[in-house]
Design a protein around this motif. Structure first.
Motif, PDB file in Angstrom:
ATOM      1  N   ASP A 213      16.114   8.995   3.474  1.00 58.87           N
ATOM      2  CA  ASP A 213      17.015  10.019   3.061  1.00 58.87           C
ATOM      3  C   ASP A 213      17.831  10.588   4.426  1.00 58.87           C
ATOM      4  OD1 ASP A 213      18.472  12.032   1.578  1.00 58.87           O
ATOM      5  OD2 ASP A 213      16.700  13.008   1.062  1.00 58.87           O
ATOM      6  N   GLY A 214      18.929  10.241   4.501  1.00 63.31           N
ATOM      7  CA  GLY A 214      19.576  10.538   5.685  1.00 63.31           C
ATOM      8  C   GLY A 214      18.724   9.932   6.873  1.00 63.31           C
ATOM      9  N   ARG A 215      18.412  11.026   7.726  1.00 63.78           N
ATOM     10  CA  ARG A 215      17.347  10.839   8.837  1.00 63.78           C
ATOM     11  C   ARG A 215      16.037  11.416   8.666  1.00 63.78           C
ATOM     12  NH1 ARG A 215      20.476   8.935  12.925  1.00 63.78           N
ATOM     13  NH2 ARG A 215      18.329   8.517  14.167  1.00 63.78           N
ATOM     14  N   LYS A 216      16.032  11.437   7.185  1.00 64.62           N
ATOM     15  CA  LYS A 216      14.369  11.505   6.821  1.00 64.62           C
ATOM     16  C   LYS A 216      13.724  10.386   6.442  1.00 64.62           C
ATOM     17  CE  LYS A 216      13.338  15.569   5.088  1.00 64.62           C
ATOM     18  NZ  LYS A 216      13.241  16.797   4.194  1.00 64.62           N
ATOM     19  N   ILE A 217      12.322  10.148   6.615  1.00 64.22           N
ATOM     20  CA  ILE A 217      11.684   8.895   6.100  1.00 64.22           C
ATOM     21  C   ILE A 217      10.603   9.716   5.117  1.00 64.22           C
ATOM     22  CG2 ILE A 217      10.531   6.790   6.748  1.00 64.22           C
ATOM     23  CD1 ILE A 217      13.176   7.026   7.645  1.00 64.22           C
ATOM     24  N   LEU A 218      10.856   9.343   4.058  1.00 64.05           N
ATOM     25  CA  LEU A 218       9.861   9.748   2.943  1.00 64.05           C
ATOM     26  C   LEU A 218       8.662   8.433   2.716  1.00 64.05           C
ATOM     27  CD1 LEU A 218      12.089  11.270   0.568  1.00 64.05           C
ATOM     28  CD2 LEU A 218      10.989  12.500   2.213  1.00 64.05           C
ATOM     29  N   ILE A 219       7.400   8.773   2.950  1.00 65.66           N
ATOM     30  CA  ILE A 219       6.553   7.837   2.704  1.00 65.66           C
ATOM     31  C   ILE A 219       5.372   8.263   1.795  1.00 65.66           C
ATOM     32  CG2 ILE A 219       4.511   6.484   3.821  1.00 65.66           C
ATOM     33  CD1 ILE A 219       5.815   6.924   6.288  1.00 65.66           C
ATOM     34  N   MET A 220       5.268   7.423   0.803  1.00 73.00           N
ATOM     35  CA  MET A 220       4.349   7.945  -0.552  1.00 73.00           C
ATOM     36  C   MET A 220       3.368   6.649  -0.635  1.00 73.00           C
ATOM     37  SD  MET A 220       7.437   6.379  -1.387  1.00 73.00           S
ATOM     38  CE  MET A 220       8.498   7.898  -1.466  1.00 73.00           C
ATOM     39  N   ARG A 221       2.258   6.883  -1.524  1.00 65.64           N
ATOM     40  CA  ARG A 221       1.368   5.968  -1.687  1.00 65.64           C
ATOM     41  C   ARG A 221       2.000   5.161  -2.965  1.00 65.64           C
ATOM     42  NH1 ARG A 221      -2.398   6.064  -6.056  1.00 65.64           N
ATOM     43  NH2 ARG A 221      -2.005   8.278  -6.169  1.00 65.64           N
ATOM     44  N   LYS A 222       1.480   3.444  -2.847  1.00 63.18           N
ATOM     45  CA  LYS A 222       2.243   2.757  -3.983  1.00 63.18           C
ATOM     46  C   LYS A 222       1.480   3.026  -4.929  1.00 63.18           C
ATOM     47  CE  LYS A 222       5.261  -1.034  -3.833  1.00 63.18           C
ATOM     48  NZ  LYS A 222       6.468  -1.052  -3.243  1.00 63.18           N
ATOM     49  N   LYS A 223       2.156   3.159  -6.286  1.00 60.89           N
ATOM     50  CA  LYS A 223       1.756   3.325  -7.478  1.00 60.89           C
ATOM     51  C   LYS A 223       1.309   1.872  -8.015  1.00 60.89           C
ATOM     52  CE  LYS A 223       2.999   7.910  -6.891  1.00 60.89           C
ATOM     53  NZ  LYS A 223       2.052   8.738  -6.420  1.00 60.89           N
TER      54      LYS A 223
ATOM     55  N   THR B 111       0.800  -1.141  -0.046  1.00 69.17           N
ATOM     56  CA  THR B 111      -0.064  -0.040  -0.231  1.00 69.17           C
ATOM     57  C   THR B 111       0.829   1.259   0.094  1.00 69.17           C
ATOM     58  OG1 THR B 111      -0.067  -0.129   2.358  1.00 69.17           O
ATOM     59  CG2 THR B 111      -1.955  -1.041   1.180  1.00 69.17           C
ATOM     60  N   ILE B 112       2.010   1.147   0.419  1.00 66.92           N
ATOM     61  CA  ILE B 112       2.928   2.461   0.679  1.00 66.92           C
ATOM     62  C   ILE B 112       4.425   1.930   0.264  1.00 66.92           C
ATOM     63  CG2 ILE B 112       1.492   3.327   2.632  1.00 66.92           C
ATOM     64  CD1 ILE B 112       4.206   2.542   4.339  1.00 66.92           C
ATOM     65  N   GLY B 113       4.959   3.049  -0.291  1.00 64.10           N
ATOM     66  CA  GLY B 113       6.700   3.035  -0.531  1.00 64.10           C
ATOM     67  C   GLY B 113       7.152   3.959   0.449  1.00 64.10           C
ATOM     68  N   VAL B 114       8.446   3.480   0.820  1.00 62.95           N
ATOM     69  CA  VAL B 114       9.245   4.093   1.681  1.00 62.95           C
ATOM     70  C   VAL B 114      10.735   4.411   1.249  1.00 62.95           C
ATOM     71  CG1 VAL B 114      10.124   4.248   3.953  1.00 62.95           C
ATOM     72  CG2 VAL B 114       7.720   3.274   3.529  1.00 62.95           C
ATOM     73  N   ARG B 115      11.278   5.616   1.324  1.00 58.24           N
ATOM     74  CA  ARG B 115      12.479   5.898   1.089  1.00 58.24           C
ATOM     75  C   ARG B 115      13.212   6.584   2.225  1.00 58.24           C
ATOM     76  NH1 ARG B 115      14.849  10.393  -2.036  1.00 58.24           N
ATOM     77  NH2 ARG B 115      12.820  11.066  -2.361  1.00 58.24           N
TER      78      ARG B 115
END
Length: 402
Positions: A392-402, A386-390
């Protein structure tokens, strides 16, 4: 389960192959809940373990190894696996291999080969690639304004202005059992827990308090003779020493909790939408600060007060979910992702950014060791599709799974 007090190198010798098998199943998305717990606890044993796991599960590295694995003689590899398995039947993690062979034999065999090839170089890998869990750390502010940094294994004795002794122990501080004083003689200390930290203390009456990340407790070094009162920001678990003549009160910005002697958890973060008290044992009276509305809780009941609201909502819950953090677990059941990630962000000291607002309310559940690295947890969320995660350093980027 891995015993953490054993010599690390000894455990590595005994569990190398088991771990390679679990990682192979992880790569094939076939881990059971028990096996995931086992893998998490192994990851928590050392930074070297986490570095190796991170390297092996990196997408580019994984593609390269899978490509190479197509040249492997699977029949010979299976025979090798069976030989490695001999003598380890006492472990209960083994599952019928024939059932899963077609799904993960190549990933398992590749994981084992990679493990052997990388074991010589693991020590030299840089740990900067991994987001590790929080540790025991805090700042103790004495009555005269002196700040004392508290870190794991820092020990000694401090003496307060009025002669109270403060014992600094490993991951804990303790105020000696002191006689009560008049209310006008109270001297206060503060224990401040940063993001990525936790700590515990024993107050002068014997009450034990566990404080979660990004929390603060203000308390007298000796309690008054008519009441025992402390002030909490953030989250704390209390085991209150019973004294029917002198009630114990925890004050937060939105609710007060009064007890005589009991065990309970309070979550009162300013940036959360709800302040809640969860009772484990005994009974407590919860009072809303704004309007004086109060309720008495029984074990496994929870009182919630929405910020900006004036009604205390009481519900029956499993108290173990509210106190799991104190026992070293990240444990949630059907909670919105943004609530889970707030807790995760405080503990791992990371920033979370949502690329798609809708994913914030996706419901998730998990039961992880909070002493493992963050990566396995994020991968389990991703595995739902359902989601994708990336990262970047100490930042967690969360997006909808395409």
């Amino acid at each position: 389960m891995i015993k953490k007090n054993n010599c690390q190198h000894k455990e590595m010798d005994k569990t190398d192959f088991d771990i390679a098998v679990l990682v192979g199943k992880y790569l094939a998305n076939n881990l059971t809940e028990e096996e995931q717990v086992y893998l998490n606890e192994w990851l928590a044993l050392s930074g070297q373990n986490r570095i190796w796991f991170r390297k092996l599960t990196d997408e580019n590295y994984k593609k390269e190894k899978i490509k190479k694995s197509t040249t492997i003689d699977v029949g010979q590899g299976w025979q090798s696996l069976q030989q490695k398995r001999s003598g380890k039947r006492k472990r209960q993690l083994w599952i019928r291999w024939s059932k899963y062979a077609a799904i993960f034999v190549i990933p398992v065999f590749a994981a084992w080969i990679v493990y052997q090839q990388s074991s010589r170089s693991r020590v030299t890998e840089s740990p900067a690639q991994v987001i590790v869990a929080g540790t025991s750390k805090a700042l103790l502010v004495l009555a005269d304004g002196t700040s004392v940094p508290l870190e794991q294994k820092k020990q000694g004795v401090l003496v307060e202005q009025n002669g109270v002794k403060i014992d600094l122990k490993e991951e804990h501080i303790e105020y000696e059992n002191a006689v009560s004083v008049r209310e006008d003689e109270l001297i206060y200390n503060e224990l401040i827990i940063p993001r990525g930290g936790e700590y515990s203390l024993t107050l002068s009456d014997g009450t034990v308090v566990f404080l979660n990340a990004d929390s603060k407790l203000r308390f007298p070094v000796k309690f008054g003779d008519t009441k025992r009162e402390v002030e909490l920001e953030g989250e704390g678990y209390f085991e209150v020493t019973r004294n029917e003549k002198v009630p114990f009160i925890v004050k937060t910005s939105r609710m007060d909790v009064l007890v005589l002697g009991t065990k309970f958890n309070i979550s009162a973060y300013e940036d959360d939408s709800i302040t809640m008290t969860t009772l484990v044992q005994g009974s407590v009276r919860v009072t809303a600060s704004d309007n004086g509305m109060s309720v008495v809780l029984q074990p496994n009941e929870q009182a919630e007060l929405e910020h900006g609201g004036n009604i205390l909502q009481v519900s029956e819950v499993d108290a173990s979910f509210a106190t799991a953090w104190k026992d070293g677990r990240l444990r949630f059941q059907e909670k919105p992702l943004h609530e889970i990630m707030k807790t995760v962000a405080r503990w791992y000291d990371v920033e979370v950014e949502y690329m798609d607002e809708e994913v914030k309310n996706y419901p998730f559940g998990c039961n992880f060791s909070r002493h493992a690295t963050i990566e396995p947890l994020l991968k389990v969320f991703e595995a739902t599709g359902t989601i994708g995660v990336r990262v970047d350093g100490r930042k967690i980027l969360i997006m909808r799974k395409k």
